[in-house]
Design a protein around this motif. Structure first.
Motif, mmCIF file in Angstrom:
data_model
loop_
_atom_site.group_PDB
_atom_site.id
_atom_site.type_symbol
_atom_site.label_atom_id
_atom_site.label_comp_id
_atom_site.label_asym_id
_atom_site.label_seq_id
_atom_site.Cartn_x
_atom_site.Cartn_y
_atom_site.Cartn_z
ATOM 1 N N GLU A 34 0.836 -1.208 0.000
ATOM 2 C CA GLU A 34 0.000 0.000 0.000
ATOM 3 C C GLU A 34 0.868 1.254 0.000
ATOM 4 N N ASN A 35 1.893 1.259 0.847
ATOM 5 C CA ASN A 35 2.797 2.411 0.918
ATOM 6 C C ASN A 35 3.576 2.597 -0.381
ATOM 7 N N LEU A 36 4.119 1.497 -0.911
ATOM 8 C CA LEU A 36 4.892 1.576 -2.152
ATOM 9 C C LEU A 36 4.031 2.061 -3.309
ATOM 10 N N LYS A 37 2.856 1.469 -3.452
ATOM 11 C CA LYS A 37 1.965 1.844 -4.553
ATOM 12 C C LYS A 37 1.453 3.274 -4.396
ATOM 13 N N GLY A 38 1.305 3.728 -3.150
ATOM 14 C CA GLY A 38 0.891 5.107 -2.921
ATOM 15 C C GLY A 38 1.934 6.103 -3.397
ATOM 16 N N GLU A 39 3.197 5.771 -3.205
ATOM 17 C CA GLU A 39 4.286 6.661 -3.608
ATOM 18 C C GLU A 39 4.753 6.416 -5.041
ATOM 19 N N HIS A 40 4.609 5.182 -5.510
ATOM 20 C CA HIS A 40 5.110 4.785 -6.835
ATOM 21 C C HIS A 40 4.057 3.910 -7.512
ATOM 22 N N PRO A 41 3.001 4.508 -8.045
ATOM 23 C CA PRO A 41 1.871 3.729 -8.543
ATOM 24 C C PRO A 41 2.205 2.758 -9.674
ATOM 25 N N PHE A 42 3.284 3.000 -10.398
ATOM 26 C CA PHE A 42 3.628 2.126 -11.519
ATOM 27 C C PHE A 42 4.671 1.065 -11.156
ATOM 28 N N LEU A 43 5.077 1.023 -9.905
ATOM 29 C CA LEU A 43 6.017 0.011 -9.436
ATOM 30 C C LEU A 43 5.351 -1.368 -9.512
ATOM 31 N N GLU A 44 6.040 -2.327 -10.079
ATOM 32 C CA GLU A 44 5.529 -3.702 -10.098
ATOM 33 C C GLU A 44 5.927 -4.367 -8.781
ATOM 34 N N THR A 45 4.997 -5.082 -8.185
ATOM 35 C CA THR A 45 5.265 -5.761 -6.921
ATOM 36 C C THR A 45 4.968 -7.242 -7.054
ATOM 37 N N ILE A 46 5.808 -8.025 -6.397
ATOM 38 C CA ILE A 46 5.629 -9.468 -6.324
ATOM 39 C C ILE A 46 5.518 -9.821 -4.850
ATOM 40 N N MET A 47 4.403 -10.424 -4.475
ATOM 41 C CA MET A 47 4.188 -10.868 -3.093
ATOM 42 C C MET A 47 4.647 -12.316 -2.991
ATOM 43 N N LEU A 48 5.557 -12.575 -2.076
ATOM 44 C CA LEU A 48 6.097 -13.909 -1.841
ATOM 45 C C LEU A 48 5.779 -14.277 -0.410
ATOM 46 N N THR A 49 5.118 -15.435 -0.213
ATOM 47 C CA THR A 49 4.696 -15.762 1.143
ATOM 48 C C THR A 49 4.677 -17.263 1.413
ATOM 49 N N GLY A 50 4.951 -17.595 2.642
ATOM 50 C CA GLY A 50 4.789 -18.958 3.129
ATOM 51 C C GLY A 50 3.506 -19.100 3.925
ATOM 52 N N HIS A 51 2.742 -18.013 3.993
ATOM 53 C CA HIS A 51 1.514 -17.971 4.799
ATOM 54 C C HIS A 51 0.345 -17.493 3.946
ATOM 55 N N GLY A 52 0.215 -18.043 2.762
ATOM 56 C CA GLY A 52 -0.805 -17.584 1.835
ATOM 57 C C GLY A 52 -2.220 -17.920 2.261
ATOM 58 N N SER A 53 -3.128 -17.053 1.867
ATOM 59 C CA SER A 53 -4.552 -17.278 2.094
ATOM 60 C C SER A 53 -5.314 -16.609 0.960
ATOM 61 N N GLN A 54 -6.563 -16.964 0.817
ATOM 62 C CA GLN A 54 -7.380 -16.310 -0.205
ATOM 63 C C GLN A 54 -7.508 -14.817 0.069
ATOM 64 N N ASP A 55 -7.626 -14.471 1.343
ATOM 65 C CA ASP A 55 -7.763 -13.053 1.697
ATOM 66 C C ASP A 55 -6.522 -12.247 1.312
ATOM 67 N N SER A 56 -5.334 -12.783 1.652
ATOM 68 C CA SER A 56 -4.120 -12.030 1.328
ATOM 69 C C SER A 56 -3.882 -12.004 -0.178
ATOM 70 N N ALA A 57 -4.226 -13.071 -0.877
ATOM 71 C CA ALA A 57 -4.098 -13.086 -2.336
ATOM 72 C C ALA A 57 -5.035 -12.050 -2.949
ATOM 73 N N TRP A 58 -6.247 -11.946 -2.414
ATOM 74 C CA TRP A 58 -7.212 -10.967 -2.898
ATOM 75 C C TRP A 58 -6.710 -9.545 -2.650
#
Length: 81
Positions: free
Chosen positions: A24-48
């Motif tokens: 949220e912070n990164l996209k707020g400051e840099h809206p065109f930044l591509e982000t990759i979320m990497l997690t060992g604790h995935g859920s449908q909510d966090s993916a959404w």
């Protein structure tokens, strides 16, 4: 953040701030930044939530390093378009 940074790889669970909050912070400051979320604790909510923030990809650990590298290059190329 320098202008030549095109991609951020963010972990979902971090001390002090969640990866969603970081995105949220990164996209707020840099809206065109591509982000990759990497997690060992995935859920449908966090993916959404990551999708809502326009994450380039949402990946579950363990993830092959070479494939992650290729994905970072693909995200950087997408960002340059």
């Amino acid at each position: 953040m320098q202008e030549n940074n095109h991609v951020a790889v963010v972990d979902l669970k971090m001390p002090g701030m969640s990866g969603i909050e970081v995105m949220e912070n990164l996209k707020g400051e840099h809206p065109f930044l591509e982000t990759i979320m990497l997690t060992g604790h995935g859920s449908q909510d966090s993916a959404w939530e990551a999708g809502k923030l326009q994450a380039f990809r949402y990946l579950l650990k363990p993830y092959d390093f070479d494939e992650l590298y290729d994905l970072i290059l693909a995200a950087a190329e997408e960002r340059r378009k």
